[in-house]
Enzyme design. Sequence first.
Site, mmCIF file in Angstrom:
data_model
loop_
_atom_site.group_PDB
_atom_site.id
_atom_site.type_symbol
_atom_site.label_atom_id
_atom_site.label_comp_id
_atom_site.label_asym_id
_atom_site.label_seq_id
_atom_site.Cartn_x
_atom_site.Cartn_y
_atom_site.Cartn_z
ATOM 1 N N SER A 60 -71.333 67.727 33.661
ATOM 2 C CA SER A 60 -71.526 68.099 34.963
ATOM 3 C C SER A 60 -70.530 68.428 35.971
ATOM 4 O O SER A 60 -69.364 67.975 35.776
ATOM 5 C CB SER A 60 -72.342 66.865 35.561
ATOM 6 O OG SER A 60 -73.466 66.720 34.955
HETATM 7 N N1 SAH Z 1 -74.193 63.026 32.287
HETATM 8 C C1 SAH Z 1 -73.597 64.093 31.810
HETATM 9 C C2 SAH Z 1 -74.347 65.508 31.886
HETATM 10 C C3 SAH Z 1 -74.564 66.100 30.397
HETATM 11 S S1 SAH Z 1 -75.650 67.418 30.411
HETATM 12 C C4 SAH Z 1 -72.073 64.170 32.491
HETATM 13 O O1 SAH Z 1 -71.648 63.352 32.978
HETATM 14 O O2 SAH Z 1 -71.457 65.199 32.308
HETATM 15 C C5 SAH Z 1 -77.234 66.775 30.296
HETATM 16 C C6 SAH Z 1 -77.457 65.961 29.113
HETATM 17 O O3 SAH Z 1 -78.823 65.620 28.954
HETATM 18 C C7 SAH Z 1 -77.194 66.846 27.458
HETATM 19 O O4 SAH Z 1 -76.164 65.880 26.934
HETATM 20 C C8 SAH Z 1 -78.430 67.004 26.847
HETATM 21 O O5 SAH Z 1 -78.166 66.808 25.600
HETATM 22 C C9 SAH Z 1 -79.049 65.326 27.654
HETATM 23 N N2 SAH Z 1 -80.580 65.408 27.341
HETATM 24 C C10 SAH Z 1 -81.419 66.479 27.347
HETATM 25 N N3 SAH Z 1 -82.810 66.102 27.553
HETATM 26 C C11 SAH Z 1 -82.790 64.951 27.154
HETATM 27 C C12 SAH Z 1 -83.707 63.892 26.669
HETATM 28 N N4 SAH Z 1 -84.977 64.163 26.893
HETATM 29 N N5 SAH Z 1 -83.279 62.467 26.488
HETATM 30 C C13 SAH Z 1 -81.827 62.186 26.373
HETATM 31 N N6 SAH Z 1 -81.031 63.062 26.850
HETATM 32 C C14 SAH Z 1 -81.437 64.457 27.102
#
Ligand code: SAH
Length: 218
Positions: A60
């Site tokens: 993010s």
């Molecule tokens: N919190 C992270 C953001 C990652 S992007 C950061 O600090 O950078 C969002 C993440 O959500 C991805 O890794 C994706 O695989 C995950 N994601 C999407 N749908 C999901 C679900 N239903 N359950 C758990 N994770 C999910």
Amino acid sequence: MNFKFARTELIKDLSKKGIKDPRVLEALYQTPRHEFVDVTFTSRAYQDMSLPIGFQQTISQPYVVAKMTEILIQGNVLEEKPLGAVLEIGTGCGYQTAVISRFCRKIFSLERIKALSLRAEKNLKKIGITNYQLRWSDGTLGWPTPKKFDAILCTAAISQIPLKLKTQLELGGKLICPVGDAKKQHLLLLEKKSKHEFTETVLDSVLFVPMLKDKVSE
Ligand code: SAH
């Protein structure tokens, strides 16, 4: 690369963009984002942008991480009333998990992609964070064992907040989630007033990857 200098510049940028809480700025200053990105992106680790982490997912944007953290801890004077258990949906590489871990007793985080959950575990260990629990699981179903959380944050966008997440929120707790489709999303803040009553506040426009169902073992 001088990471401390790069982090100081990032903090100045975030502050200019409207992040005010000094505790949040300090948390982002203390969190080595370069440890969470692929070496290909090291030189861009402290630019205020999301970056690819593989599997069509991203780390993010620091501004968004700071903003969500600021909202979650508002009204919590850390020394007097720290957050207890916090749930994150979408661990990704673990960057936001690391930032939030500084403001709560324990952060629980769910990730649907096994390889990312494992990578996050490695990253968090490497930077010395211990108050977390990660699970490879579909976050739309909530934490897999019965549990209540003081705060819940989703880091992937969904059209409607899953009921299970609302149920797992403590009374008085805050849930923050990007709501919308691939083109248009905003952050939605829910505050739980009673078992079935929530106040809703529409916050900034954002752009997150979509929340997808079912866990995958790639
Ligand atoms: N919190 C992270 C953001 C990652 S992007 C950061 O600090 O950078 C969002 C993440 O959500 C991805 O890794 C994706 O695989 C995950 N994601 C999407 N749908 C999901 C679900 N239903 N359950 C758990 N994770 C999910």
